[in-house]
Scaffold this active site. Structure first.
Site, PDB file in Angstrom:
ATOM      1  N   CYS A   1       0.831  -1.198   0.000  1.00  0.00           N
ATOM      2  CA  CYS A   1       0.000   0.000   0.000  1.00  0.00           C
ATOM      3  C   CYS A   1       0.872   1.256   0.000  1.00  0.00           C
ATOM      4  O   CYS A   1       1.568   1.506  -0.964  1.00  0.00           O
ATOM      5  CB  CYS A   1      -0.971  -0.036   1.187  1.00  0.00           C
ATOM      6  SG  CYS A   1      -2.309   1.154   1.039  1.00  0.00           S
TER       7      CYS A   1
ATOM      8  N   GLU B   1      -1.346  -8.866   4.471  1.00  0.00           N
ATOM      9  CA  GLU B   1      -1.142  -9.050   5.923  1.00  0.00           C
ATOM     10  C   GLU B   1      -2.462  -8.917   6.674  1.00  0.00           C
ATOM     11  O   GLU B   1      -2.572  -9.382   7.810  1.00  0.00           O
ATOM     12  CB  GLU B   1      -0.088  -8.052   6.434  1.00  0.00           C
ATOM     13  CG  GLU B   1      -0.576  -6.634   6.761  1.00  0.00           C
ATOM     14  CD  GLU B   1      -0.872  -5.778   5.527  1.00  0.00           C
ATOM     15  OE1 GLU B   1      -0.793  -6.287   4.401  1.00  0.00           O
ATOM     16  OE2 GLU B   1      -1.211  -4.587   5.715  1.00  0.00           O
TER      17      GLU B   1
ATOM     18  N   HIS C   1      -3.711  -5.509   0.796  1.00  0.00           N
ATOM     19  CA  HIS C   1      -3.072  -5.819   2.085  1.00  0.00           C
ATOM     20  C   HIS C   1      -3.137  -7.310   2.407  1.00  0.00           C
ATOM     21  O   HIS C   1      -4.036  -7.743   3.144  1.00  0.00           O
ATOM     22  CB  HIS C   1      -3.787  -5.063   3.207  1.00  0.00           C
ATOM     23  CG  HIS C   1      -3.530  -3.598   3.211  1.00  0.00           C
ATOM     24  ND1 HIS C   1      -2.468  -3.036   3.884  1.00  0.00           N
ATOM     25  CD2 HIS C   1      -4.184  -2.571   2.630  1.00  0.00           C
ATOM     26  CE1 HIS C   1      -2.482  -1.721   3.724  1.00  0.00           C
ATOM     27  NE2 HIS C   1      -3.526  -1.416   2.962  1.00  0.00           N
TER      28      HIS C   1
END
Lengths: 277, 1006
Positions: free
Chosen positions: A97, A238, A236
């Protein structure tokens, strides 16, 4: 040499996904340290202590003057030597990002076209305002180029995860720029229509909102450099480390294994570092 | 110093877009139905530094413009560049900041500038130009400009085609701040007649009443006081302006909650009750919580700190605070709302020794966004308030990296006068620090050094606390408005959390209302004294007077106490994070709040007088039930059409466009998101997060708000709000035995006066509200651990005064044992049995359907029985059973039944699942079919259960009133029957369109 795979997770100046980024590397066997950018700039610490560098998401410097730009400048001007050494040493870097935006604006991504070259830190692409003009948080479906040299995405075909950005539209000046990256399989990950068959989702023609959340040229969600070591993406992964983070987990029968699809990206890098020892 | 102008505009090559311009075009179309044609944007930077244009020009692409997507140039006005504007635009509106207003892009640009141009001071001011290429002739230029800027904080220049063609274009210049001279403290004579005292208070914006002014005067008549003051070298017989301002802030309604602390003479004309209540707060909020604290071991800190803290598990505690920022948001929706959210984040950071904000909640009350009625000239249109407030909390929350996980938007005409902007934050902190101290407790000692950390002090934000304690008028001051700076605050937050974990902090609090006078003043109670030197306080602008420095509410500041031995470590950490930290005071045990400016003592107030000296208000309250025409629905309505209309009511319609723009997933912890279901667009009931990465223990965050019911009874409004928050939490499987609440009251002025002839009634509403708060919270074992009140939510002057409906937001946070076992509102699979948990009564008074039919002109009134919660004790038992069924994994679908009753709730569950349902409402409760469809009776939750778990579910719910009402189907039809009659038959896709379209407001996206 220590057996630990040491991960430097940058933070400070408005980076805000540092905690979860550090956490997911730990989940796959890495040893993470959240390190303030200035500890590197002031010389108290050095990137050479680490095996992997992660530039997490956030709003560095409020994204004024363009997302990731001012953080990119700090990296480009204040950490130039450490960063070039890190890349030259063949160590993996990920930007997620805002971190991706910073790597693009630093010039590390897509980088020079030949893998052998030292990073020249020249900006060749950009990430700009979503076509909608809105910051949005929504889940997307991603598909990966199976022939990409990217060490982060080995054996991953398709995953879901959230995008959370207002400036995620990937652009380059000419079609030729894209053709070159595509030929090198550096357009590592793209937004795809979830109804397509896995492995056949990638297309160049612009997908409609919200399948492509930002109107990226060629539906690009993330790219790697020519070596495959430096990887950046807007979504994202994660944020999908566990199935309980999936928007529809209450409709699924999950059983005992709650690992989320995003974790494999980080595991790949940790295993790559181990494999090089 | 040289001044250089840099301008940047998007490239117009193939595939590049000017999104900023597109957005202006689309929003004007969405809000006003006007197509202004193509709009192009230019960002401008005015740079004051020791560098010339020729030095800056080669680096423009390194700092200001992106070489791939933008063009930038120094000292070349782009509007006159034929490459970008072959013919001059019809009109260009350029918007810049007024002097002294926070310019975040300017600050960031300057940060970037200094990396490449480090010599000497530099300052950057920014602006944006919107170039309307071919504007339709009938559009008024001034009106168009007014939609793009707020004259309170911004200035604009209009440039016409003709001006550009004749070379007469003017350009914005650097916003010059006039220099000011510091005024020496003055002595204020209070030995005046009563009317003079009142005038002094009014003209000085002190918001103190006569009794309070007299109490202050009397303090200076006291002989020992005079002797002590003579001794220290300050005017013995009269206050300095510093002291008077400090007392006004500390004693403001905003800080001291004088109405909640007042002695109320309450008369009830219905029951002939005639009693005196000595403090609503102590009686109905504090005492019940303290009583509950005797029964549980997890209430760690209630009421006295910046937020209430509970033990979540052995390692972590959690806290929550909600604030309102109504008056500033009325004047500048964007800046006011942003300072609201970043302000409440600081309350969390200032709890104990510092908690980390992990989740935000936003609840807004606005006028109808499609309002076409009259609007006082000084008020913004509700759609603009919505856009501005939304943008403010979006930027504040997103840039701070705190997910917004729960919230609501409520619409009512009366909020046109004063929007309500509730911002809440949940915090997380370790139970103990490395040195063994409990992190929820502050422990400063005399001699500790007091730092001001973060932003600097400016004239922005002077008189915020006292201003919010007055009603809004045309003359409301612009200095009360500020724009937040989330990045400065984020850096400060990173730094202070590191300092906490390094055990460097002994005490901390935020600088909010009342500025340093409140923050240091409150902390000084711990050691019984402090000595401040205002001369050390870093200023945005030289020349501020002592009182201004002391009470300024400039944002992004924390006050932090550090032991002298940790001075160097603390300052080094601040330097690392590029955060300004300045020691401005020292804790003492002298008993005095001692303020110096350099060597001169400018205020010397006893701590006890400062904090406990304010006299108790004595107020009159009288309850007579309001009379309403009864709601009698016509009996020929097509319920299927009515359902679509109801789903499009702003209070019910999907807020997805708005909510998706909040980051609700940063920190990777959000388990139940604001939108759920197959298309991820069904409503989420409560936020559920698992904040410890890898661990499945969760925290539930929910809210309830029901202002419509205040039209009939504010007590019922409060009961409904609490029950809604609890219902929402139950829907995701909250741990019933560990949940805590926050009460945030927003009321119209309830003090009877010439301005407020109906004050007694409004106060009686407050009394009834508090009594219900106590009754329900005690029955639910739901302690209120923090709260706030905002008591002057009126606009204008009697008889043309607009007062908000009495409104209480109830926020809830609680434990959830295992987030892998939770539920969402969307129906999942064909064949699931649908149950209604709870009883439906004939309770249509002030219901959403009543308001809808009244606004449509179908009925005369909204009167009738408002929903009641007669037996909350047994209701809790039902909730406990249902939560257990979710925690056992039996139930994975549950949805709260509230606005629009059963019909709306079931429709939403079909929308989320994109599946049909067939339901029979025969036998679920009292009243006719219309009543059972639309009644908003409390305590009701709809669930669906897979056939294999049905028996277990029924068994676990034994003793509760549950009704099997239907089944989830594969079709796309939502059908409701009442025995043999089909009363609703609707296509789910059509329901989805109604629900999602009403508040979209995006304009067209190409």
């Amino acid at each position: 040499m220590s057996l630990e795979v040491k991960v430097c997770v940058l933070f400070g100046f408005g980076i805000n996904c540092d905690r979860e980024t550090a956490a997911v590397f730990e989940m796959v066997g890495g040893v993470s340290e959240r390190l303030h950018v200035n500890r590197l700039v002031q010389g108290e610490r050095n990137l050479s202590e680490f095996d992997i560098l992660a530039v997490p998401g956030g709003f560095s410097f409020g994204d004024h003057l363009g997302s990731g730009r001012l953080l990119g400048n700090r990296l480009r001007f204040a950490l130039r030597d450490q960063l070039q050494q890190f890349v030259t040493d063949g160590k993996p870097i990920i930007g997620i990002c805002n971190g991706f935006q910073a790597l693009v604006k630093t010039g590390l991504l897509p980088g020079p076209s030949e893998a052998s070259l030292e990073p020249d830190l020249i900006q060749r692409a950009s990430l700009t305002l979503n076509n909608t003009g809105r910051y949005e948080d929504r889940w997307v479906t991603l598909e990966f180029d199976s022939q990409s040299p990217c060490i982060w995405t080995k054996n991953i075909q398709r995953i879901e995860c959230p995008v959370r950005h207002g400036e995620g539209r990937f652009v380059m000046p000419t079609a030729e720029d894209f053709n070159n990256l595509e030929a090198n399989h550096q357009l590592t990950v793209r937004y795809v229509d979830p109804v397509t068959t896995i492995g056949e989702g990638i297309q160049d023609e612009l997908l409609p909102f919200p399948i492509s959340p930002n109107g990226s040229m060629r539906n690009v969600a993330g790219i790697c450099d020519a070596t495959g070591l430096v990887f950046g993406l807007m979504p994202h992964p994660e944020a999908f480390y566990s199935m309980w983070l999936h928007p529809e987990h209450t409709s699924m029968d999950i059983g005992e294994d709650w690992e989320g699809e995003g974790l494999q990206i980080f595991r790949n890098a940790v295993e790559y570092v181990r494999s090089q020892r | 110093m040289q001044e250089v102008r840099v301008e940047v505009t998007p490239l117009q090559t193939d595939g590049m877009r000017d999104v900023l311009g597109d957005v202006v075009q689309r929003q004007l179309f969405a809000d006003h139905g006007i197509d202004v044609g193509k709009v192009r944007s230019i960002r401008g930077y005015l740079i004051r530094s020791s560098y010339s244009a020729s030095e800056i020009e080669p680096r423009v692409q390194d700092i200001f413009s992106d070489p791939i997507i933008e063009f930038g140039a120094a000292d070349t006005p782009l509007l006159e560049d034929k490459n970008f504007f072959p013919s001059p635009p019809a009109l260009t509106v350029t918007v810049g900041f007024k002097p002294g207003v926070t310019d975040n892009p300017g600050a960031a640009a300057n940060d970037g500038f200094k990396v490449l141009f480090p010599d000497g001071d530099s300052f950057i001011s920014t602006y944006v130009s919107y170039a309307f290429l071919q504007l339709p002739d009938d559009i008024d230029h001034d009106w168009l400009a007014s939609t793009l800027f707020n004259g309170l904080i911004e200035k604009s220049i209009l440039t016409t085609k003709e001006q550009l063609e004749s070379g007469n274009a003017t350009y914005l210049t650097y916003p010059e701040r006039p220099s000011i001279e510091r005024q020496a403290p003055s002595i204020i004579n209070l030995e005046l007649a009563d009317e003079e005292l009142i005038r002094l208070s009014t003209e000085g914006l002190l918001a103190l009443n006569l009794n309070e002014m007299q109490t202050i005067r009397d303090h200076y008549r006291d002989e020992p006081t005079r002797a002590a003051r003579t001794n220290i070298g300050i005017s013995p017989n009269a206050p300095t302006d510093v002291e008077l301002e400090c007392l006004a802030q500390t004693w403001s309604e905003h800080c001291k909650h004088k109405i909640f602390a007042s002695k109320i003479h309450h008369i009830d004309r219905e029951t002939n009750e005639d009693t005196v209540i000595d403090s609503l707060f102590k009686t109905h909020i504090m005492k019940p919580t303290h009583d509950m604290a005797k029964e549980v071991d997890w209430l760690l800190s209630v009421f006295h700190d910046n937020s209430g803290v509970i033990a979540w598990n052995d390692d972590w505690s959690i806290c929550m605070k909600a604030e309102t920022h109504n008056s500033p948001s009325a004047l500048d929706p964007y800046g006011g709302a942003m300072t609201g959210i970043v302000g409440v984040n600081r309350d969390i950071l200032g709890t104990g020794l510092g908690a980390r904000p992990i989740a935000n909640t936003d609840v807004f009350c606005f006028g109808p966004p499609n309002w076409t009625g009259e609007l006082p000239s000084t008020l913004f249109h509700p759609s603009r308030v919505l856009r501005g407030v939304h943008a403010g909390v979006r930027v504040g929350g997103n840039e701070s990296g705190i997910p917004t996980i729960n919230g609501s938007i409520v619409f009512d005409e009366r909020y046109i006068g004063k929007p309500l902007v509730y911002c809440g934050t949940v915090g997380l902190m370790p139970r103990r620090l490395a040195d063994g101290r409990e992190s929820h407790e502050k422990n400063p000692i005399p001699g500790d050094l007091v730092y001001m950390v973060g932003g600097r002090v400016g004239s922005d934000g002077i008189h915020g606390a006292t201003f919010s304690s007055l009603e809004l008028t045309d003359e409301s001051p612009s200095s009360a408005v500020q724009i937040g700076d989330p990045i400065t605050q984020k850096k400060m937050m990173d730094m202070l959390l590191e300092a906490r974990d390094a055990c460097l902090i002994t005490c901390t609090t935020d600088n909010g209302a009342g500025g340093l006078s409140s923050s240091i003043g409150e902390m000084a109670e711990y050691t019984n004294g402090c000595e401040i030197d205002l001369g050390k306080v870093p200023l945005k602008q030289e020349g501020l007077s002592s009182w201004e420095i002391l009470v300024s509410e400039s944002q992004e500041r924390m006050t932090v106490a550090v032991a002298p031995k940790d001075k160097d470590a603390f300052e080094a950490l601040a330097q690392l994070h590029e955060v300004e930290a300045t020691q401005v005071a020292t804790f003492t045990n002298t008993g005095y709040f001692h303020v110096k400016h350099g060597e001169e003592t400018v205020a010397y107030l006893p701590i006890t007088f400062l904090h406990d000296g304010v006299p108790q208000l004595e107020l009159e309250s009288e309850w007579t039930p309001p009379q309403h025409v009864a709601f009698t629905p016509p009996n020929d309505l097509d319920q299927s059409i009515l359902l679509k209309e109801m789903l499009a009511r702003p209070n019910i319609a999907s807020k997805e466009t708005w909510v998706r723009q909040y980051d609700h997933e940063v920190i990777a912890q959000t388990v139940v998101k604001p939108f759920v279901g197959v298309e991820r667009d069904g409503p989420g009931d409560a936020g559920l997060i698992a904040p410890i990465h890898g661990n499945s223990q969760g925290i539930v965050v929910s809210c309830g708000i029901a202002p419509r019911y205040s039209d009939i009874d504010a007590g019922a409004m409060v009961a409904a709000s609490i029950d809604e928050a609890v219902r929402n939490a139950v829907c995701v499987g909250v741990d019933i035995d560990k949940m805590a609440g926050l009460d945030n009251f927003c009321w119209p002025d309830p003090i009877e006066s010439e301005k407020t002839p109906d004050g007694k009634f409004k106060l009686a509403q407050l009394v009834r509200a508090n009594r219900e708060l106590e009754r329900i919270c005690r029955a639910y074992h739901l302690p209120c651990v923090s709260g706030k009140d905002s008591m002057k939510n009126d606009y204008g002057v009697w008889p043309n005064k607009i007062s908000i409906p009495p409104t209480m937001l109830f926020s809830l946070f609680g434990n959830q044992p295992d987030v892998r076992k939770t539920a969402t509102s969307n129906f999942k699979h064909h064949g699931e049995r649908i149950y209604l948990v709870g009883t439906t009564f004939d309770e249509l008074g002030a219901s959403e359907v009543a308001f809808h039919l009244k606004e449509r002109g179908d009925v005369e009134g909204i009167g009738g029985q408002v929903p009641l919660l007669e037996d909350p004790k047994s209701q809790l038992d039902v909730y406990r059973k249902l939560s257990a069924a979710i925690q056992n994994g039996l139930i994975r679908t549950a949805h709260d039944c509230s606005e629009g009753g059963l019909a709306v709730a079931l429709a939403e569950m079909c929308i989320g699942g994109r599946c049909g349902a067939i339901v029979d409402i025969d036998g679920i409760g009292g009243g006719d079919a219309f009543t059972r469809l639309w009644s908003e009776s409390l305590g009701r939750i709809i669930i669906s259960v897979e056939a294999q778990h049905e028996l277990d579910f029924v068994e676990i719910m034994e003793g509760a009133d549950i009704h099997l009402i239907g089944m989830v189907t594969e079709s796309s039809e939502f059908t409701v029957e009442d025995g043999y009659d089909t009363i609703i038959q609707a296509d789910v896709d059509e329901l989805t369109t109604s629900w999602k379209g009403a508040l979209d407001m995006t304009g067209v996206v190409e």
